[in-house]
Every structure is written in structure tokens, then in C-alpha cells.
Design a protein around this motif. Structure first.
Motif, PDB file in Angstrom:
ATOM      1  N   PRO A  36       0.266  12.284  -2.870  1.00 34.71           N
ATOM      2  CA  PRO A  36       0.171  10.410  -2.249  1.00 34.71           C
ATOM      3  C   PRO A  36       1.252   9.749  -3.283  1.00 34.71           C
ATOM      4  CG  PRO A  36      -1.729  11.158  -2.320  1.00 34.71           C
ATOM      5  CD  PRO A  36      -1.490  12.064  -3.230  1.00 34.71           C
ATOM      6  N   ASN A  37       1.895   9.035  -2.490  1.00 38.49           N
ATOM      7  CA  ASN A  37       3.242   8.033  -2.965  1.00 38.49           C
ATOM      8  C   ASN A  37       3.438   6.698  -2.422  1.00 38.49           C
ATOM      9  OD1 ASN A  37       4.504   9.213  -0.586  1.00 38.49           O
ATOM     10  ND2 ASN A  37       6.224   9.223  -1.714  1.00 38.49           N
ATOM     11  N   PRO A  38       2.473   6.076  -2.259  1.00 38.13           N
ATOM     12  CA  PRO A  38       1.882   4.747  -2.117  1.00 38.13           C
ATOM     13  C   PRO A  38       3.193   3.942  -2.671  1.00 38.13           C
ATOM     14  CG  PRO A  38      -0.100   5.209  -3.059  1.00 38.13           C
ATOM     15  CD  PRO A  38       0.565   6.646  -3.164  1.00 38.13           C
ATOM     16  N   PHE A  39       3.536   3.117  -2.018  1.00 37.06           N
ATOM     17  CA  PHE A  39       5.182   1.898  -2.626  1.00 37.06           C
ATOM     18  C   PHE A  39       4.079   1.016  -4.003  1.00 37.06           C
ATOM     19  CE2 PHE A  39       7.496   1.915   1.066  1.00 37.06           C
ATOM     20  CZ  PHE A  39       7.767   3.103   0.700  1.00 37.06           C
ATOM     21  N   TYR A  40       4.331   0.648  -4.688  1.00 36.21           N
ATOM     22  CA  TYR A  40       3.434  -0.298  -5.862  1.00 36.21           C
ATOM     23  C   TYR A  40       3.648  -1.748  -5.365  1.00 36.21           C
ATOM     24  CZ  TYR A  40       3.960   2.913  -9.756  1.00 36.21           C
ATOM     25  OH  TYR A  40       3.907   4.523 -10.414  1.00 36.21           O
ATOM     26  N   LYS A  41       2.699  -1.917  -4.175  1.00 36.69           N
ATOM     27  CA  LYS A  41       2.383  -2.542  -3.062  1.00 36.69           C
ATOM     28  C   LYS A  41       0.876  -3.169  -2.389  1.00 36.69           C
ATOM     29  CE  LYS A  41       7.644  -2.385  -1.302  1.00 36.69           C
ATOM     30  NZ  LYS A  41       8.042  -4.291  -1.753  1.00 36.69           N
ATOM     31  N   SER A  42       0.710  -3.807  -2.125  1.00 34.59           N
ATOM     32  CA  SER A  42      -0.323  -3.777  -1.396  1.00 34.59           C
ATOM     33  C   SER A  42      -0.822  -2.798  -0.069  1.00 34.59           C
ATOM     34  CB  SER A  42      -0.756  -5.917  -0.435  1.00 34.59           C
ATOM     35  OG  SER A  42       0.028  -5.962   0.588  1.00 34.59           O
ATOM     36  N   ILE A  43      -1.659  -2.564   0.675  1.00 31.50           N
ATOM     37  CA  ILE A  43      -1.882  -2.082   1.362  1.00 31.50           C
ATOM     38  C   ILE A  43      -1.153  -2.740   2.350  1.00 31.50           C
ATOM     39  CG2 ILE A  43      -3.533  -1.096   2.871  1.00 31.50           C
ATOM     40  CD1 ILE A  43      -5.759  -1.317   0.866  1.00 31.50           C
ATOM     41  N   TYR A  44      -1.142  -3.715   2.679  1.00 30.26           N
ATOM     42  CA  TYR A  44      -0.419  -4.264   4.149  1.00 30.26           C
ATOM     43  C   TYR A  44       0.882  -4.111   4.041  1.00 30.26           C
ATOM     44  CZ  TYR A  44       0.901  -7.650   7.384  1.00 30.26           C
ATOM     45  OH  TYR A  44       1.267  -8.664   8.532  1.00 30.26           O
ATOM     46  N   ASN A  45       1.547  -4.422   2.639  1.00 35.73           N
ATOM     47  CA  ASN A  45       2.578  -4.298   2.554  1.00 35.73           C
ATOM     48  C   ASN A  45       3.265  -3.307   2.572  1.00 35.73           C
ATOM     49  OD1 ASN A  45       3.984  -7.210   3.373  1.00 35.73           O
ATOM     50  ND2 ASN A  45       3.113  -7.314   0.495  1.00 35.73           N
ATOM     51  N   ASN A  46       2.672  -2.176   2.557  1.00 40.86           N
ATOM     52  CA  ASN A  46       3.096  -0.273   1.948  1.00 40.86           C
ATOM     53  C   ASN A  46       3.228  -0.092   4.332  1.00 40.86           C
ATOM     54  OD1 ASN A  46       2.866   2.317   0.341  1.00 40.86           O
ATOM     55  ND2 ASN A  46       1.379   0.107  -0.105  1.00 40.86           N
ATOM     56  N   ILE A  47       2.677  -0.531   5.176  1.00 44.56           N
ATOM     57  CA  ILE A  47       2.371  -0.148   5.982  1.00 44.56           C
ATOM     58  C   ILE A  47       3.812  -1.341   6.574  1.00 44.56           C
ATOM     59  CG2 ILE A  47       1.622  -0.409   8.563  1.00 44.56           C
ATOM     60  CD1 ILE A  47       0.523   1.216   6.233  1.00 44.56           C
ATOM     61  N   ALA A  48       3.849  -2.395   6.341  1.00 45.70           N
ATOM     62  CA  ALA A  48       4.886  -3.364   6.818  1.00 45.70           C
ATOM     63  C   ALA A  48       5.892  -2.935   6.478  1.00 45.70           C
ATOM     64  CB  ALA A  48       4.724  -4.774   6.861  1.00 45.70           C
ATOM     65  N   PHE A  49       6.567  -2.441   5.581  1.00 48.19           N
ATOM     66  CA  PHE A  49       7.642  -2.224   4.260  1.00 48.19           C
ATOM     67  C   PHE A  49       8.722  -1.681   5.563  1.00 48.19           C
ATOM     68  CE2 PHE A  49      10.990   0.640   2.618  1.00 48.19           C
ATOM     69  CZ  PHE A  49      11.183  -0.484   1.650  1.00 48.19           C
ATOM     70  N   GLY A  50       8.166  -0.418   6.574  1.00 50.85           N
ATOM     71  CA  GLY A  50       8.929  -0.167   7.335  1.00 50.85           C
ATOM     72  C   GLY A  50       9.756  -1.136   8.672  1.00 50.85           C
ATOM     73  N   PRO A  51       8.426  -1.774   9.284  1.00 50.13           N
ATOM     74  CA  PRO A  51       8.920  -2.066  10.614  1.00 50.13           C
ATOM     75  C   PRO A  51       9.431  -3.547   9.667  1.00 50.13           C
ATOM     76  CG  PRO A  51       6.170  -1.335  10.987  1.00 50.13           C
ATOM     77  CD  PRO A  51       6.955  -1.030   9.107  1.00 50.13           C
ATOM     78  N   LYS A  52       9.514  -4.456   8.651  1.00 52.13           N
ATOM     79  CA  LYS A  52      10.243  -4.976   8.076  1.00 52.13           C
ATOM     80  C   LYS A  52      12.088  -4.672   8.294  1.00 52.13           C
ATOM     81  CE  LYS A  52       6.880  -7.986   5.887  1.00 52.13           C
ATOM     82  NZ  LYS A  52       5.987  -8.294   4.654  1.00 52.13           N
ATOM     83  N   TYR A  53      11.670  -3.543   7.663  1.00 54.16           N
ATOM     84  CA  TYR A  53      13.294  -3.034   7.421  1.00 54.16           C
ATOM     85  C   TYR A  53      13.820  -2.995   8.730  1.00 54.16           C
ATOM     86  CZ  TYR A  53      17.443  -0.211   5.798  1.00 54.16           C
ATOM     87  OH  TYR A  53      18.617   0.434   5.996  1.00 54.16           O
ATOM     88  N   ARG A  54      13.860  -2.645   9.879  1.00 53.55           N
ATOM     89  CA  ARG A  54      13.930  -2.669  11.378  1.00 53.55           C
ATOM     90  C   ARG A  54      14.337  -4.134  12.313  1.00 53.55           C
ATOM     91  NH1 ARG A  54      10.469   1.876  14.450  1.00 53.55           N
ATOM     92  NH2 ARG A  54      12.360   1.812  15.677  1.00 53.55           N
ATOM     93  N   GLY A  55      13.633  -4.882  11.310  1.00 48.81           N
ATOM     94  CA  GLY A  55      14.094  -6.241  11.540  1.00 48.81           C
ATOM     95  C   GLY A  55      12.400  -7.498  12.156  1.00 48.81           C
ATOM     96  N   VAL A  56      11.473  -6.068  12.470  1.00 48.92           N
ATOM     97  CA  VAL A  56      10.000  -6.970  12.650  1.00 48.92           C
ATOM     98  C   VAL A  56       9.351  -8.057  11.366  1.00 48.92           C
ATOM     99  CG1 VAL A  56       8.373  -7.060  13.659  1.00 48.92           C
ATOM    100  CG2 VAL A  56       9.823  -5.143  14.156  1.00 48.92           C
ATOM    101  N   ARG A  57       9.724  -9.190  11.999  1.00 54.26           N
ATOM    102  CA  ARG A  57       9.078 -10.758  10.836  1.00 54.26           C
ATOM    103  C   ARG A  57       8.155 -11.111  11.763  1.00 54.26           C
ATOM    104  NH1 ARG A  57      12.594  -8.225   8.302  1.00 54.26           N
ATOM    105  NH2 ARG A  57      14.352  -8.435   7.664  1.00 54.26           N
ATOM    106  N   LYS A  58       7.887 -11.541  12.545  1.00 53.08           N
ATOM    107  CA  LYS A  58       6.873 -12.209  13.601  1.00 53.08           C
ATOM    108  C   LYS A  58       5.973 -11.679  12.489  1.00 53.08           C
ATOM    109  CE  LYS A  58       8.688 -14.225  17.130  1.00 53.08           C
ATOM    110  NZ  LYS A  58       8.764 -14.052  18.933  1.00 53.08           N
ATOM    111  N   LYS A  59       4.651 -12.639  11.994  1.00 52.62           N
ATOM    112  CA  LYS A  59       3.131 -12.553  11.203  1.00 52.62           C
ATOM    113  C   LYS A  59       2.573 -11.248  12.512  1.00 52.62           C
ATOM    114  CE  LYS A  59      -0.111 -13.404   8.028  1.00 52.62           C
ATOM    115  NZ  LYS A  59      -1.280 -12.913   8.542  1.00 52.62           N
ATOM    116  N   LYS A  60       2.781 -12.016  13.578  1.00 51.84           N
ATOM    117  CA  LYS A  60       1.601 -11.210  14.290  1.00 51.84           C
ATOM    118  C   LYS A  60       2.052 -10.183  14.858  1.00 51.84           C
ATOM    119  CE  LYS A  60      -0.117 -12.183  19.031  1.00 51.84           C
ATOM    120  NZ  LYS A  60      -0.879 -13.292  20.600  1.00 51.84           N
ATOM    121  N   GLN A  61       2.972  -9.691  15.215  1.00 53.51           N
ATOM    122  CA  GLN A  61       3.673  -8.578  14.969  1.00 53.51           C
ATOM    123  C   GLN A  61       3.866  -7.440  14.049  1.00 53.51           C
ATOM    124  OE1 GLN A  61       8.091  -8.259  17.055  1.00 53.51           O
ATOM    125  NE2 GLN A  61       7.797  -6.285  16.779  1.00 53.51           N
TER     126      GLN A  61
END
Length: 280
Positions: free
Chosen positions: A123-148
Motif C-alpha cells: 500500500p502506498n497512500p499519499f501523506y494526506k487525509s483519507i478524503y484527500n487521497n481519494i479526491a486527489f485524482g478528480p481534483k487533478y482532472r478539474g473537479v472543484r465543487k465540494k459536493k461533487q
């Protein structure tokens, strides 16, 4: 165009696999499969993988088995161009997905790795929160809305069978999770960008039996939506979770077919000897 090398005659050497009726039927059923054609991978002048032709049907798990150093992990990494990160590595042949040659120099490797996700042995989780580990890829793709983002995080963690265990501590460090939870988190992270294919390099080898069972259950569930390719040294695991098995030996694809056939009636003596534990 044929892309599958499959069951071989008992007298065949590792490098002389032949096409079968099964391979033709598989290609006809999947006219645009995810597949390799004469794929060879080199480290300098050393040929680590030798002209492999292999197709991966939709909604199936294909297990890559073989002794250590036989090229199966190198082959797996090539499928989303991870070997590009190794300076001495080079590739000949083709990797096809939806009619596109992924080995073409103009391929956008970043987008490719979103479509073909990878989970490593440890396992190689990022040194981030559980939430931000998952949100990292979508944010990189341009997703910005918190609800999404919230919806993607929850959906990904549910698909990875982890939501109920972490929903009340999403903002805690991912490093506080157990090893099995971290591995499922890494799977959820890969799922967050909606890949078509998931590559798993011995994903349970460092886990305890309970965590291994959860990962195997997860793989069985995920194949309803994805093609999955897994490298494993665990023969029982391959037999439990895979639909197809491909046996590699010294860089060559020796035999490929339905898992039940490979484990109960292998056609190549090398396959039989490996499955019976005589070497490897």
C-alpha cells in the motif's frame, strides 16, 4: 487481427505457443479487446518479455502467474506505460485499447493511467487525509465543487468496501489505517477517476488472511464493471478469483486459458510442473 496466445501443445517450448480455437472465439467476441500484440520489453539489451500476445475480455479477472523473475510484473507495468519511468526500458510491439495503439509516441500517458489504474504490491497512500487521497485524482482532472468531490469520495470508498469503516474519520491521516485498509484505500483512489481497467501487482501479498479475503471479495465485485489483471504468486488465490490464467516462464507466455482448465488440465508440461509446485 488475433491478439491472444492461449493453450499450447505439450511438446511446445515457452516461445512456441500456438493459436487455438479458444483464442479465435475470444477475439471474435471482443472485436476491440484490451490486448497486446507481439509485445516485447527490454531493459537495455536484455529481453525481459518476449512477443506476448494476450487479450483481456470485459468483466473478467486475468491472473498472471509464474516464478519470480519471469517477466509477469514487467508485462503488467507495461500495460499502462509505467515502464516508461525506467530509463533503460524500451518496448516493441503493440498494446491495443478500443482500437488505439497505446504504445504510439503521441499517447497521452497521464490520461492513459487514468483509464488504466494501477495498485502496487505494498500500500502506498499519499501523506494526506483519507478524503484527500481519494479526491486527489478528480481534483487533478478539474473537479472543484465540494459536493461533487464528496460524492466521488463516498462512491469510491463504497466500491472499495471501505466506506463504513472510515466514514467518520475521512479527515484523519490515511497512514493511520491498517495495512489492509490502506490497500483498499489505494484501490478506491484508483477507482476515483473511473478507469476502464485495473492492474493489480500482488495486491494482497503483504496482507494478513482476513485482509486478503476482503481484497479478493472486492476484486470479484469490481470485475462486474472493469477488466482486472492481477499478478499473483498465490496459486490458490488465482484459482479463487480469476476467470483466465496466463502462465509466464523466462519472459514468454507459455499457456493461457480459462482458469479451471489451466489448473485441472494444463496442456503444457511447464505449466503443470509449476502448478504442482515442482519449481518456482
Amino acid at each position: 487481427m488475433e491478439h491472444v496466445i492461449t493453450r499450447t501443445a505439450k511438446t511446445a517450448s515457452p516461445a512456441t505457443s500456438v493459436q487455438s480455437t479458444h483464442s479465435k472465439q475470444l477475439a471474435e467476441q471482443h472485436p476491440h479487446p484490451f490486448s497486446t500484440e507481439d509485445l516485447s520489453i527490454y531493459y537495455g539489451s536484455f529481453e525481459a518479455v518476449k512477443k506476448v500476445n494476450l487479450a483481456f475480455p470485459e468483466q473478467t479477472v486475468t491472473a498472471l502467474i509464474g516464478p519470480s523473475g519471469c517477466g509477469k510484473s514487467t508485462f503488467l507495468r507495461s500495460l499502462n506505460r509505467m515502464n516508461d519511468e525506467i530509463a533503460s526500458s524500451s518496448t516493441t510491439g503493440h498494446i491495443w485499447m478500443d482500437g488505439q495503439d497505446l504504445t504510439a509516441p503521441e499517447t497521452d500517458v497521464i490520461k492513459l493511467r487514468q483509464q488504466i489504474g494501477m495498485v502496487w504490491q505494498r500500500p502506498n497512500p499519499f501523506y494526506k487525509s483519507i478524503y484527500n487521497n481519494i479526491a486527489f485524482g478528480p481534483k487533478y482532472r478539474g473537479v472543484r465543487k465540494k459536493k461533487q468531490l464528496d460524492e466521488i469520495v463516498e462512491s469510491s470508498l463504497r466500491k472499495a468496501a471501505l466506506w463504513d469503516e472510515v466514514k467518520d474519520r475521512l479527515h484523519d491521516s490515511a497512514l493511520a489505517l491498517s495495512g489492509g485498509q490502506q490497500q483498499r484505500l489505494c484501490i478506491a483512489r484508483a477507482l476515483s477517476v473511473e478507469p476502464k481497467i485495473l492492474l493489480l501487482d500482488e495486491p494482497a501479498s503483504a496482507l494478513d488472511p482476513v485482509s486478503t479475503g476482503k481484497v479478493e471479495e472486492l476484486i470479484t465485485e469490481l470485475k462486474k464493471e472493469l477488466r482486472i489483471v492481477i499478478v499473483t504468486h498465490n496459486m490458490q488465490q488465482a484459482a479463487r478469483i480469476s476467470d483466465y490464467t496466463a502462465y509466464f516462464y523466462v519472459g514468454s507466455l507459455v499457456e493461457h486459458g480459462k482458469t479451471n482448465d489451466i489448473f485441472t488440465n494444463p496442456e503444457n508440461e511447464l505449466t503443470q510442473e509449476y502448478i504442482m509446485g515442482r519449481f518456482g
